[in-house]
Write a protein that holds these residues in place. Structure first.
Motif, PDB file in Angstrom:
ATOM      1  N   SER A 125     -50.963  56.575  14.440  1.00  0.00           N
ATOM      2  CA  SER A 125     -50.404  55.300  14.906  1.00  0.00           C
ATOM      3  C   SER A 125     -50.176  54.246  13.815  1.00  0.00           C
ATOM      4  O   SER A 125     -50.431  53.069  14.032  1.00  0.00           O
ATOM      5  N   THR A 126     -49.709  54.667  12.639  1.00  0.00           N
ATOM      6  CA  THR A 126     -49.461  53.648  11.615  1.00  0.00           C
ATOM      7  C   THR A 126     -48.032  53.115  11.658  1.00  0.00           C
ATOM      8  O   THR A 126     -47.804  51.939  11.412  1.00  0.00           O
ATOM      9  N   GLY A 127     -47.074  53.983  11.942  1.00  0.00           N
ATOM     10  CA  GLY A 127     -45.668  53.569  11.896  1.00  0.00           C
ATOM     11  C   GLY A 127     -45.180  53.336  10.475  1.00  0.00           C
ATOM     12  O   GLY A 127     -44.157  52.693  10.260  1.00  0.00           O
ATOM     13  N   HIS A 128     -45.908  53.846   9.473  1.00  0.00           N
ATOM     14  CA  HIS A 128     -45.546  53.611   8.069  1.00  0.00           C
ATOM     15  C   HIS A 128     -44.478  54.559   7.539  1.00  0.00           C
ATOM     16  O   HIS A 128     -43.718  54.196   6.655  1.00  0.00           O
ATOM     17  N   VAL A 129     -44.503  55.802   8.035  1.00  0.00           N
ATOM     18  CA  VAL A 129     -43.769  56.850   7.320  1.00  0.00           C
ATOM     19  C   VAL A 129     -42.253  56.649   7.359  1.00  0.00           C
ATOM     20  O   VAL A 129     -41.585  56.775   6.328  1.00  0.00           O
ATOM     21  N   GLY A 130     -41.717  56.291   8.538  1.00  0.00           N
ATOM     22  CA  GLY A 130     -40.267  56.057   8.633  1.00  0.00           C
ATOM     23  C   GLY A 130     -39.797  55.015   7.634  1.00  0.00           C
ATOM     24  O   GLY A 130     -38.955  55.297   6.760  1.00  0.00           O
ATOM     25  N   PRO A 131     -40.361  53.775   7.712  1.00  0.00           N
ATOM     26  CA  PRO A 131     -39.973  52.752   6.736  1.00  0.00           C
ATOM     27  C   PRO A 131     -40.240  53.185   5.298  1.00  0.00           C
ATOM     28  O   PRO A 131     -39.460  52.861   4.397  1.00  0.00           O
ATOM     29  N   GLY A 132     -41.328  53.951   5.092  1.00  0.00           N
ATOM     30  CA  GLY A 132     -41.640  54.448   3.746  1.00  0.00           C
ATOM     31  C   GLY A 132     -40.513  55.313   3.204  1.00  0.00           C
ATOM     32  O   GLY A 132     -40.083  55.151   2.059  1.00  0.00           O
ATOM     33  N   ILE A 133     -40.025  56.225   4.039  1.00  0.00           N
ATOM     34  CA  ILE A 133     -38.919  57.111   3.626  1.00  0.00           C
ATOM     35  C   ILE A 133     -37.713  56.267   3.222  1.00  0.00           C
ATOM     36  O   ILE A 133     -37.078  56.492   2.189  1.00  0.00           O
ATOM     37  N   ALA A 134     -37.403  55.251   4.047  1.00  0.00           N
ATOM     38  CA  ALA A 134     -36.251  54.390   3.773  1.00  0.00           C
ATOM     39  C   ALA A 134     -36.408  53.695   2.415  1.00  0.00           C
ATOM     40  O   ALA A 134     -35.466  53.637   1.618  1.00  0.00           O
ATOM     41  N   GLU A 135     -37.605  53.212   2.143  1.00  0.00           N
ATOM     42  CA  GLU A 135     -37.840  52.503   0.881  1.00  0.00           C
ATOM     43  C   GLU A 135     -37.733  53.440  -0.316  1.00  0.00           C
ATOM     44  O   GLU A 135     -37.107  53.105  -1.322  1.00  0.00           O
ATOM     45  N   PHE A 136     -38.359  54.621  -0.199  1.00  0.00           N
ATOM     46  CA  PHE A 136     -38.303  55.572  -1.319  1.00  0.00           C
ATOM     47  C   PHE A 136     -36.863  56.011  -1.605  1.00  0.00           C
ATOM     48  O   PHE A 136     -36.499  56.245  -2.747  1.00  0.00           O
ATOM     49  N   LEU A 137     -36.057  56.112  -0.543  1.00  0.00           N
ATOM     50  CA  LEU A 137     -34.672  56.580  -0.719  1.00  0.00           C
ATOM     51  C   LEU A 137     -33.706  55.426  -0.958  1.00  0.00           C
ATOM     52  O   LEU A 137     -32.535  55.652  -1.266  1.00  0.00           O
ATOM     53  N   ASP A 138     -34.220  54.215  -0.762  1.00  0.00           N
ATOM     54  CA  ASP A 138     -33.380  53.024  -0.821  1.00  0.00           C
ATOM     55  C   ASP A 138     -32.251  53.074   0.223  1.00  0.00           C
ATOM     56  O   ASP A 138     -31.098  52.787  -0.070  1.00  0.00           O
ATOM     57  N   TYR A 139     -32.627  53.500   1.454  1.00  0.00           N
ATOM     58  CA  TYR A 139     -31.688  53.513   2.586  1.00  0.00           C
ATOM     59  C   TYR A 139     -31.869  52.231   3.390  1.00  0.00           C
ATOM     60  O   TYR A 139     -32.903  51.567   3.303  1.00  0.00           O
ATOM     61  N   GLU A 140     -30.881  51.907   4.216  1.00  0.00           N
ATOM     62  CA  GLU A 140     -31.051  50.850   5.225  1.00  0.00           C
ATOM     63  C   GLU A 140     -32.098  51.324   6.228  1.00  0.00           C
ATOM     64  O   GLU A 140     -32.350  52.522   6.355  1.00  0.00           O
ATOM     65  N   GLN A 141     -32.682  50.406   6.993  1.00  0.00           N
ATOM     66  CA  GLN A 141     -33.604  50.864   8.036  1.00  0.00           C
ATOM     67  C   GLN A 141     -33.638  49.943   9.243  1.00  0.00           C
ATOM     68  O   GLN A 141     -33.355  48.747   9.147  1.00  0.00           O
ATOM     69  N   ALA A 142     -33.934  50.550  10.388  1.00  0.00           N
ATOM     70  CA  ALA A 142     -34.171  49.781  11.610  1.00  0.00           C
ATOM     71  C   ALA A 142     -35.306  50.474  12.355  1.00  0.00           C
ATOM     72  O   ALA A 142     -35.275  51.691  12.548  1.00  0.00           O
ATOM     73  N   THR A 143     -36.312  49.688  12.764  1.00  0.00           N
ATOM     74  CA  THR A 143     -37.485  50.268  13.439  1.00  0.00           C
ATOM     75  C   THR A 143     -37.440  49.957  14.931  1.00  0.00           C
ATOM     76  O   THR A 143     -36.720  49.058  15.369  1.00  0.00           O
ATOM     77  N   TYR A 144     -38.237  50.695  15.711  1.00  0.00           N
ATOM     78  CA  TYR A 144     -38.368  50.489  17.166  1.00  0.00           C
ATOM     79  C   TYR A 144     -37.009  50.460  17.870  1.00  0.00           C
ATOM     80  O   TYR A 144     -36.717  49.560  18.641  1.00  0.00           O
ATOM     81  N   VAL A 145     -36.198  51.443  17.566  1.00  0.00           N
ATOM     82  CA  VAL A 145     -34.829  51.518  18.110  1.00  0.00           C
ATOM     83  C   VAL A 145     -34.835  52.344  19.391  1.00  0.00           C
ATOM     84  O   VAL A 145     -35.536  53.356  19.484  1.00  0.00           O
ATOM     85  N   HIS A 146     -34.078  51.890  20.422  1.00  0.00           N
ATOM     86  CA  HIS A 146     -33.946  52.757  21.597  1.00  0.00           C
ATOM     87  C   HIS A 146     -32.501  53.077  21.958  1.00  0.00           C
ATOM     88  O   HIS A 146     -32.247  53.815  22.898  1.00  0.00           O
ATOM     89  N   LYS A 147     -31.550  52.516  21.200  1.00  0.00           N
ATOM     90  CA  LYS A 147     -30.145  52.822  21.484  1.00  0.00           C
ATOM     91  C   LYS A 147     -29.366  52.838  20.166  1.00  0.00           C
ATOM     92  O   LYS A 147     -29.556  51.953  19.333  1.00  0.00           O
ATOM     93  N   VAL A 148     -28.505  53.834  20.015  1.00  0.00           N
ATOM     94  CA  VAL A 148     -27.782  53.988  18.748  1.00  0.00           C
ATOM     95  C   VAL A 148     -26.287  54.225  19.006  1.00  0.00           C
ATOM     96  O   VAL A 148     -25.919  55.090  19.801  1.00  0.00           O
ATOM     97  N   GLU A 149     -25.439  53.427  18.352  1.00  0.00           N
ATOM     98  CA  GLU A 149     -23.998  53.682  18.362  1.00  0.00           C
ATOM     99  C   GLU A 149     -23.543  53.787  16.906  1.00  0.00           C
ATOM    100  O   GLU A 149     -24.203  53.250  16.003  1.00  0.00           O
ATOM    101  N   TYR A 150     -22.408  54.451  16.708  1.00  0.00           N
ATOM    102  CA  TYR A 150     -21.896  54.609  15.341  1.00  0.00           C
ATOM    103  C   TYR A 150     -20.453  54.133  15.305  1.00  0.00           C
ATOM    104  O   TYR A 150     -19.648  54.472  16.174  1.00  0.00           O
ATOM    105  N   GLU A 151     -20.106  53.336  14.301  1.00  0.00           N
ATOM    106  CA  GLU A 151     -18.756  52.767  14.223  1.00  0.00           C
ATOM    107  C   GLU A 151     -18.360  52.582  12.764  1.00  0.00           C
ATOM    108  O   GLU A 151     -18.991  51.808  12.051  1.00  0.00           O
TER     109      GLU A 151
END
Lengths: 260, 429
Positions: A125-151
């Motif tokens: 229950s840390t919730g660290h790993v997702g944001p960690g991956i984003a930081e290491f890769l220098d990707y954008e990030q969004a946490t606690y998402v329940h809906k996704v669209e692509y445009e």
């Protein structure tokens, strides 16, 4: 065509875990392994994205060899490839080397447009790993998402924030962490599971990744667990309702027309 | 061209044994099970006799997740206040180590893993929806709208074989065909188990009882030791439970656990798991047509089990029927003929094995196990006889014949009825 990854973890089924009152450690001996529940929602979100916009999904996990069954289950839902990152040198990792290793794997596999993760694992229950991956890769990030669209190269995502939702637009590549119950995951099918079994799981060890041993596994983990305490159940002796009280409840329910 | 030579539905003892037999002879095999890991929803009382398993997995005794070998076997009667037990403890069991207690949730995934190692494709976590028929022949299975085909389908679905019933391969289960078993696993330290039951670190105890304290329910009970737990439970015929109406199986298991001879044995233990399962007890009469064009039925689905009130076995019948079906499929493959007549070798093999021989020998056993007196009058009678013989009460002693006579009078049973009951027991058991 979107290149999508889902980072998942096999965890002991929380229903089967108890805390040993003497040693104060988790007793997992009776627990069977399951896919971390929000990771199943993350996989479903990835499949829905693929269904609408096209793409290829790779599910990735770091864990012991037996974790292949988790990958086969998610490939049975509709993911295309499974990658198992398994090597003794990765064992004992806390969230820092886990994020680092998974980010390195994503990089090793040529990077992704979108990486899905569960919001957190049920066994830590840390919730660290997702944001960690984003930081290491220098990707954008969004946490606690329940809906996704692509445009047009952007993701429009809806986030759960305390008592409200927030809709934001972020660029790609991005890491999204998906909330538990964000969607209703489809069941794996026999045919897809057979195909997954035939296709097999790709194994990745540190021979391929060549990560610095000081940055992975137990050695690379800055967390030190100092103590673990069990907290007594706040509701110790819930008093049982009396027959009279139950009668009262029933008569109110009848009055309100809830029961007849 | 079919996707597989054989599809096995159900990774229990029968299904996995069939899959191992076929895959190790080079057939392409798909083994599907509804639970993940495979077999984890399966349930047994918990004593496995491994003679048949040894035929396909000779190293099973060292490799399988076994609990304790049976060194001490007890059978007996419980009445409200007494227990009358025969304790059979033998070096012979220790020398052979063929009977073991097992926990199916550990054993079955291991067996399915062996099927995978033998070359079968093992797919867990999928519930097959229906059988696919073409021109009267079973040609495969369907799930989520997809059809997977095979030359032969081995139905190892367990006691309530939904696919076989829906495809009309056997009628729905009737009450008289099954008993209901309710089981609990009670955690107890190995130290306590070994001290309490006079066991070593590897030896175990298996007890089976006739419950003479529950009236006409015709219930039996079992009590087995695992490494660090006790498997115990009760078994009662569905017919009797339905007839009785008010007594729930969970009440019966409580009464068993609270019995003065049982309660001290589980003192200090905590319930870790509980479950319920049906058990085939219909004997030869419930065995369906076992094969046809493109299919064979094995294990519990075929009604293979043995019960005489004191002995209850199913897993060994499952292994052997699975192996024999596997052999029949291997032979059918060599002829490239999976028709009913080609698969009839399965039935012939069963005829020559103890599976159908036992069911034939004991075809009238239900008349004994259904006899309510076995569960009401006779345990009480035994208790009275033993009280007369073993309890010094300052009364003149009687001969056995006189004791029997007065017990029968007290319990209001006719001598003729008793004589006929015992004659039939003698004939049928």
């Amino acid at each position: 065509m979107l290149k999508i990854a889902v980072m998942i973890k096999q965890v002991p089924d929380s229903q089967d875990i108890s805390i040993d009152p003497v040693t104060k450690t988790l007793n997992r001996s009776m627990a069977r392994n399951v896919v971390n529940p929000p990771d199943v929602n993350a996989t479903e979100a990835a499949i829905q994205l693929k269904d609408r916009y096209g793409g290829e999904i790779t599910v990735i996990t770091m864990g012991p060899p037996m974790a292949d069954t988790a990958l086969l289950q998610l490939m049975g839902m509709g993911a295309d490839n499974g990658v198992l990152v398994t090597d003794r040198v990765f064992a004992g990792a806390d969230t820092w080397p886990t994020g680092f290793t998974l980010a390195s794997v994503a990089d090793f596999l040529g990077g992704f447009d979108v990486i899905f993760c569960g919001e957190e694992t049920t066994d830590s229950s840390t919730g660290h790993v997702g944001p960690g991956i984003a930081e290491f890769l220098d990707y954008e990030q969004a946490t606690y998402v329940h809906k996704v669209e692509y445009e047009n190269g952007f993701l429009i995502v809806v986030r759960d924030i305390e008592g409200a939702e927030e809709t934001i637009k972020i660029g790609t590549p991005a890491v999204l962490t998906i909330t538990l119950n964000a969607n209703e995951p489809r069941n794996p099918t026999l045919k897809r599971k057979i195909d997954a079994y035939k296709k097999g799981i790709r194994l990745v060890t540190n021979k391929e990744l060549q990560l610095d041993p000081a940055c992975i596994g137990l050695k690379g983990s800055p967390t030190i667990v100092k103590d673990m305490k069990t907290v007594p159940d706040p509701i110790k002796n819930p008093s049982k309702p009396t027959i009279e009280e139950l009668d009262k409840v029933v008569s109110v329910l009848i009055e309100k027309g809830v029961v007849k | 061209m079919s996707d597989y030579d054989a599809i096995v539905v159900g990774a229990g003892n029968a299904g996995s044994a069939a899959a191992i037999t076929m895959a190790s002879k080079g057939l392409s095999v798909l083994l599907v099970d509804r639970s993940d890991p495979p077999g984890t929803k399966n349930l047994s009382g918990g004593v496995l006799w491994g003679n048949d398993l040894a035929k396909i997995l000779p190293k099973w005794q060292s490799e399988a997740p076994l609990e304790r070998f049976i060194q001490d076997k007890k059978i007996g009667f419980l009445t409200e206040k007494s227990s009358i037990i025969i304790d059979f403890k033998t070096k012979i069991f220790e020398e052979n180590k063929v009977g073991h207690t097992v926990l199916r949730s550990k054993f079955d995934p291991w067996l399915a893993k062996k099927a995978r190692e033998a070359g079968a494709t093992v797919i867990p976590g999928i519930t097959v929806e229906s059988l696919v028929k073409k021109d009267g022949k079973i040609i495969g299975v369907e799930e989520s709208g997809d059809v997977v085909t095979s030359n032969v389908v081995v139905l190892a679905e367990g006691i309530n074989p939904r696919l076989a019933i829906e495809a009309g391969l056997r009628p729905p289960l009737q009450d008289w065909e099954v008993s209901v078993g309710v089981k609990e696993i009670i955690k107890l330290s190995p130290q306590k188990i070994e001290d309490r039951f006079n066991l070593s670190s590897t030896s175990g105890l298996a007890s089976e009882y006739i419950m003479g304290n529950l009236g006409e329910l015709n219930a039996g009970a079992f009590f087995y030791t695992n490494k660090d737990s006790i498997s115990l439970g009760i078994v009662a015929p569905m017919e009797r439970l339905r007839e009785n109406g008010v007594t729930h199986t969970y009440d019966i298991i409580e009464q068993f656990k609270e019995h003065p001879s049982i309660a001290p044995l589980i003192d200090g233990g905590t319930v870790a798991e509980y479950g319920a399962h049906m058990i085939p007890e219909g004997g030869l009469e419930m065995v369906p047509q076992l094969f046809g064009d493109g299919y064979m039925i094995v294990g519990d689905s075929a009604g293979f089990g043995f019960s005489n009130g004191l002995v209850l076995q199913g897993m060994n019948y499952a292994f052997l029927s699975g192996i024999l079906a596997g052999e029949a499929a291997v032979e059918a493959k060599s002829r490239n003929d999976f028709s009913s007549s080609s698969l009839s070798t399965y039935k012939r093999k069963l005829d020559n094995s103890y599976v159908l021989k036992d069911l034939r020998t004991f075809k009238d056993i239900r008349k004994v196990t259904n006899n309510k007196s076995m569960y009401t009058t006779y345990p009480k009678m035994l208790e009275s006889i033993l009280l007369e013989m073993l309890w010094e009460r300052g009364q003149p002693k009687k001969k056995v014949r006189e004791i029997l006579g007065s017990c029968a009078a007290d319990l209001n049973v006719g001598k003729l009825k008793t004589a006929t009951d015992f004659y039939y027991m003698y004939r049928r058991m």
